[in-house]
Design an enzyme around this catalytic site. Structure first.
Site, PDB file in Angstrom:
ATOM      1  N   ASP B  28     -15.591   8.030 -42.194  1.00  0.00           N
ATOM      2  CA  ASP B  28     -16.662   8.232 -41.230  1.00  0.00           C
ATOM      3  C   ASP B  28     -17.920   7.666 -41.888  1.00  0.00           C
ATOM      4  O   ASP B  28     -17.988   7.567 -43.121  1.00  0.00           O
ATOM      5  CB  ASP B  28     -16.833   9.724 -40.940  1.00  0.00           C
ATOM      6  CG  ASP B  28     -18.023   9.977 -40.034  1.00  0.00           C
ATOM      7  OD1 ASP B  28     -18.142   9.296 -39.002  1.00  0.00           O
ATOM      8  OD2 ASP B  28     -18.851  10.849 -40.368  1.00  0.00           O
ATOM      9  N   ASP B  30     -21.920   7.795 -40.641  1.00  0.00           N
ATOM     10  CA  ASP B  30     -23.176   8.560 -40.687  1.00  0.00           C
ATOM     11  C   ASP B  30     -22.884   9.945 -41.263  1.00  0.00           C
ATOM     12  O   ASP B  30     -21.992  10.647 -40.803  1.00  0.00           O
ATOM     13  CB  ASP B  30     -23.775   8.668 -39.280  1.00  0.00           C
ATOM     14  CG  ASP B  30     -25.257   9.012 -39.312  1.00  0.00           C
ATOM     15  OD1 ASP B  30     -25.850   9.074 -40.403  1.00  0.00           O
ATOM     16  OD2 ASP B  30     -25.838   9.230 -38.225  1.00  0.00           O
TER      17      ASP B  30
END
Lengths: 304, 304
Positions: B28, B30
């Site tokens: 992932d 952010d």
């Protein structure tokens, strides 16, 4: 489980008994008095009959885009004689709720509106300050600066204490972002009504409840609705008209809004008509969640 | 109940053992590699370390407004060396799902898009026909004629077989009305992802799931999501990269999307970082619904 409703169509003795026991009749409109632009034959005469017997008639609508004055114009244009005092619409219901029940102390009592002019008119009539709504400054795309200015609060009015969401034909990302931000900062969440769809042109369009649902999804909070079947609306109607609930009857075409509204409000009666959304098969099943007290095939059957 | 995760920070032997058991790391972005516009120190070096050991790195994002090419530009602008082949974004995931899994027969296989240009780019890359999206003809108010023309179908493309909803900064009543109408006429309902919020500027804005939720509210149908934590996305990633799930590890900051995504996908490992949304207190409680296998305080702790 409530008993099956009594079918009044063609049964003059039962019709007379039905009418005689009530002082007040609350009418849903679309699907009862008319459908779309088509006035049902006998609607005007039925209303005249009831009024001639001294009954009070009240038009109760979840239409949140119209003020009572706007809705009177609609009734008039449909050929139905009425006066503004007989009209109880969900935008007015919200205004009453905010000014007479919620009564937030100034200055933190402004309303951020997601909705149309009818809401603004009704809030004004109760002296409630508001922003948003039809403000042309919000009818635009969100900009990179908006993210910063919403986040740091410089685009927000610190005196907003309520977010009120109704049907908004001009809904956009910016309004939803602002509505969320006010709620995240503690504003109370109200909705004129939470109908998921708006029936029109023989199909469905997004209703007020589908305009507020993004905010529900973001915050995990449900709004307090001031439209049918919420009892906040019934309380507001009773507050205004001061009637005995046992001597009042709700007439509507939708079991899940109109009839539920009357039953939960413990009115003396509920009358379903078969000219709108709900069908009698829905209450005839064994586990029917909502059953009216009475039904007629069409409203004008009350003329006998 | 899964055991508590192993804390790798500062434990070189465990870090080595952790890294050695995987061939593929799904990241992932952010909250893991950066936060907003701030690249975390050591992000680039950690990726280099893993790549130098022959590990495959894949960036998995629910951002649906960007194509893989757009997202590569973002990674580059953040200072992270990457190639388009390493990027797996939810718009691309939708395109893969539609073209390689759903495979609706022509001609009724066009996609009505509620969303931005990234979705259009990815559908084009898979040769999928679409309408809606960024079409300027839909960036306007609904008109009285629209109600009629939507209801009678003359404004609709009869070959639409799919409604695909992602984040749309230009969402409006007209697009929702059209999306509903296609669904009511039998189109399949897909969403790039269903995140309720979009974190930005240290607060939250409406996410893709809050754009599609009006259609859920109107139809009673849930969309099939092709973003985390939906396994439709995992299946698409596996289909593309052809790896052994037992030798893959998902790294993320959110328990309810990233870690859940890896656990439900039965990957060999999941690693939580504490630089984003979720806190370790969330998995430390007795009834924690989601527990990662490992955690580090920050990604660069993997450098030892």
């Amino acid at each position: 489980m409530a008993p099956l409703p009594k079918h009044l169509t063609g049964d003059q003795a039962s019709i007379d008994e039905f009418i005689n026991q009530f002082d007040v009749f609350l009418f849903d409109c679309d699907g009862v008095l008319w459908s779309g632009d088509h006035l049902f034959p006998g609607t005007v005469e039925t209303l005249e009959l009831l009024r001639s017997k001294g009954k009070k008639t009240v038009f109760v609508t979840n239409n949140s885009t119209k003020s009572r004055a706007d809705y009177l114009k609609k009734l008039t244009s449909m050929g139905i004689p009425s006066v503004e005092e007989e009209i109880f619409a969900s935008a007015y219901s919200s205004a009453i709720y905010i000014s007479r029940i919620l009564k937030l102390p100034a200055p933190k009592n402004k309303v951020f509106i997601i909705g149309e002019a009818g809401i603004e008119t009704e809030l004004k009539s109760e002296g409630i300050e508001f922003l948003g709504g039809t403000d042309p400054a919000l009818r635009r795309d969100i900009t990179p600066e908006d993210y910063t200015n919403i986040a740091n609060g410089s685009m927000l009015d610190e005196n907003v204490g309520i977010v009120l969401a109704g049907l908004d034909f001009h809904i956009n990302y910016l309004k939803l972002a602002l509505g969320y931000q006010y709620l995240a900062r503690g504003a109370k969440f109200l909705a004129t009504n939470t109908d998921s769809t708006l029936p029109s042109a023989k199909t469905f369009f997004p209703g007020a409840g589908s305009i507020s649902i993004p905010l529900v999804n973001m915050t995990g909070q449900q709004p307090l609705s001031t439209g049918k079947p919420s009892q906040a609306m019934m309380d507001a109607i009773e507050g205004k008209f001061q009637f005995d609930r046992k001597k009042a009857c709700m007439i509507g075409d939708r079991l899940d809004t109109d009839i539920k509204f009357g039953l939960e409000g413990k009115l003396g009666g509920t009358l379903a008509v078969l000219t709108g959304v709900s069908k009698k098969e829905q209450w005839e099943v064994d586990d029917a969640p909502v059953r009216p007290h009475y039904y007629v095939d069409k409203l004008s059957d009350l003329m006998g």
